[in-house]
Design an enzyme around this catalytic site. Sequence first.
Site, PDB file in Angstrom:
ATOM      1  N   GLY A  45       0.333  -1.827  -0.062  1.00 16.72           N
ATOM      2  CA  GLY A  45      -0.426   0.076  -0.259  1.00 16.72           C
ATOM      3  C   GLY A  45       1.234   1.007  -0.484  1.00 16.72           C
ATOM      4  O   GLY A  45       2.094   1.130   0.378  1.00 16.72           O
ATOM      5  N   GLN A  50       2.880   9.856   0.838  1.00 10.15           N
ATOM      6  CA  GLN A  50       4.627   9.461   0.740  1.00 10.15           C
ATOM      7  C   GLN A  50       5.183   9.960  -0.024  1.00 10.15           C
ATOM      8  O   GLN A  50       6.529   9.382  -0.069  1.00 10.15           O
ATOM      9  CB  GLN A  50       4.105   7.778   1.713  1.00 10.15           C
ATOM     10  CG  GLN A  50       3.219   7.701   2.820  1.00 10.15           C
ATOM     11  CD  GLN A  50       3.628   5.894   2.635  1.00 10.15           C
ATOM     12  OE1 GLN A  50       2.453   4.961   2.557  1.00 10.15           O
ATOM     13  NE2 GLN A  50       4.333   5.307   2.761  1.00 10.15           N
ATOM     14  N   CYS A  93       6.332   0.113   7.153  1.00 15.49           N
ATOM     15  CA  CYS A  93       5.788   1.293   6.285  1.00 15.49           C
ATOM     16  C   CYS A  93       7.124   1.775   5.536  1.00 15.49           C
ATOM     17  O   CYS A  93       8.321   1.743   5.400  1.00 15.49           O
ATOM     18  CB  CYS A  93       5.642   2.639   7.442  1.00 15.49           C
ATOM     19  SG  CYS A  93       5.324   3.766   6.154  1.00 15.49           S
ATOM     20  N   LEU A  94       7.070   1.708   4.061  1.00 15.01           N
ATOM     21  CA  LEU A  94       7.691   2.040   3.213  1.00 15.01           C
ATOM     22  C   LEU A  94       8.681   3.979   3.421  1.00 15.01           C
ATOM     23  O   LEU A  94       9.701   3.855   3.296  1.00 15.01           O
ATOM     24  CB  LEU A  94       6.889   2.499   1.893  1.00 15.01           C
ATOM     25  CG  LEU A  94       7.249   1.001   1.154  1.00 15.01           C
ATOM     26  CD1 LEU A  94       6.220   1.463  -0.510  1.00 15.01           C
ATOM     27  CD2 LEU A  94       7.155   0.196   1.049  1.00 15.01           C
ATOM     28  N   HIS A 135      -3.865   0.959   7.800  1.00 16.87           N
ATOM     29  CA  HIS A 135      -2.197   2.238   7.916  1.00 16.87           C
ATOM     30  C   HIS A 135      -2.947   3.124   7.005  1.00 16.87           C
ATOM     31  O   HIS A 135      -2.264   4.064   7.342  1.00 16.87           O
ATOM     32  CB  HIS A 135      -1.826   0.670   7.868  1.00 16.87           C
ATOM     33  CG  HIS A 135       0.045   1.191   7.566  1.00 16.87           C
ATOM     34  ND1 HIS A 135       1.371   1.087   8.414  1.00 16.87           N
ATOM     35  CD2 HIS A 135       0.558   2.098   6.239  1.00 16.87           C
ATOM     36  CE1 HIS A 135       1.958   1.864   7.224  1.00 16.87           C
ATOM     37  NE2 HIS A 135       1.729   2.108   6.559  1.00 16.87           N
ATOM     38  N   GLU A 136      -2.774   2.869   5.697  1.00 18.60           N
ATOM     39  CA  GLU A 136      -3.058   3.770   4.596  1.00 18.60           C
ATOM     40  C   GLU A 136      -3.608   4.986   5.083  1.00 18.60           C
ATOM     41  O   GLU A 136      -3.875   6.169   4.930  1.00 18.60           O
ATOM     42  CB  GLU A 136      -2.925   3.153   3.945  1.00 18.60           C
ATOM     43  CG  GLU A 136      -2.449   2.471   2.225  1.00 18.60           C
ATOM     44  CD  GLU A 136      -0.579   2.135   2.808  1.00 18.60           C
ATOM     45  OE1 GLU A 136      -0.716   3.609   2.530  1.00 18.60           O
ATOM     46  OE2 GLU A 136      -0.179   2.080   3.026  1.00 18.60           O
ATOM     47  N   HIS A 139      -2.389   6.912   7.209  1.00 20.55           N
ATOM     48  CA  HIS A 139      -1.218   8.414   6.601  1.00 20.55           C
ATOM     49  C   HIS A 139      -2.157   8.893   6.508  1.00 20.55           C
ATOM     50  O   HIS A 139      -1.706  10.197   6.654  1.00 20.55           O
ATOM     51  CB  HIS A 139      -0.746   7.564   5.265  1.00 20.55           C
ATOM     52  CG  HIS A 139       0.566   6.544   5.461  1.00 20.55           C
ATOM     53  ND1 HIS A 139       1.439   7.388   6.243  1.00 20.55           N
ATOM     54  CD2 HIS A 139       0.431   5.391   5.276  1.00 20.55           C
ATOM     55  CE1 HIS A 139       2.800   6.961   5.997  1.00 20.55           C
ATOM     56  NE2 HIS A 139       1.776   5.210   6.134  1.00 20.55           N
TER      57      HIS A 139
END
Length: 174
Positions: A45, A50, A93-94, A135-136, A139
């Site tokens: 995701g 991000q 997380c990226l 999670h997304e 963000h």
Amino acid sequence: MRLYPDPVLHAVDRPVGPGDGPPAGSVEDLVEDLYATMYAHDGVGLAACQVGVPLRLFVFDCPDDDERRHRGYVLNPRLVHTEGDTVSGFESCLSLPGLESVTPRADVAVVEGEDLRGEPLRIEGTGFFARCLQHECDHLDGVLYTDRLTGLRRRRALRAARRAPWNTAERQGR
């Protein structure tokens, strides 16, 4: 890719409206760029913030606990419902590459938003996919998974982020 502690990761993103998109393109182009970036970084995701675009939009390509693949995107998502057991599972997380921590999330999540034509979307997830949706959505409200941690687990995660080789703020003494 924006990395912790970039302030954009803790900002509340604005809704996607008509004519929105990054300076060099359309929202459709942004969606395609998000997919490409997510795949390049082996993610499941990715939220627009991000990559430095403060719009309420994310993409996903994520399995659920039954290994069913869910691929899509959602504009202006809202987490409208969670239920089931709170499950503590590993999350990463990226924007915090190489780090992970056990994070509590609801086992079922429902997100509503819209597609590129403005048509309503409703996405329901269970297990790992529910974790991804939560999670997304976080963000877009300026919340990282580390913000959901408490006590020693939170202190360890933040210390690891400060010491990470990609954390330029720490290397510059900020």
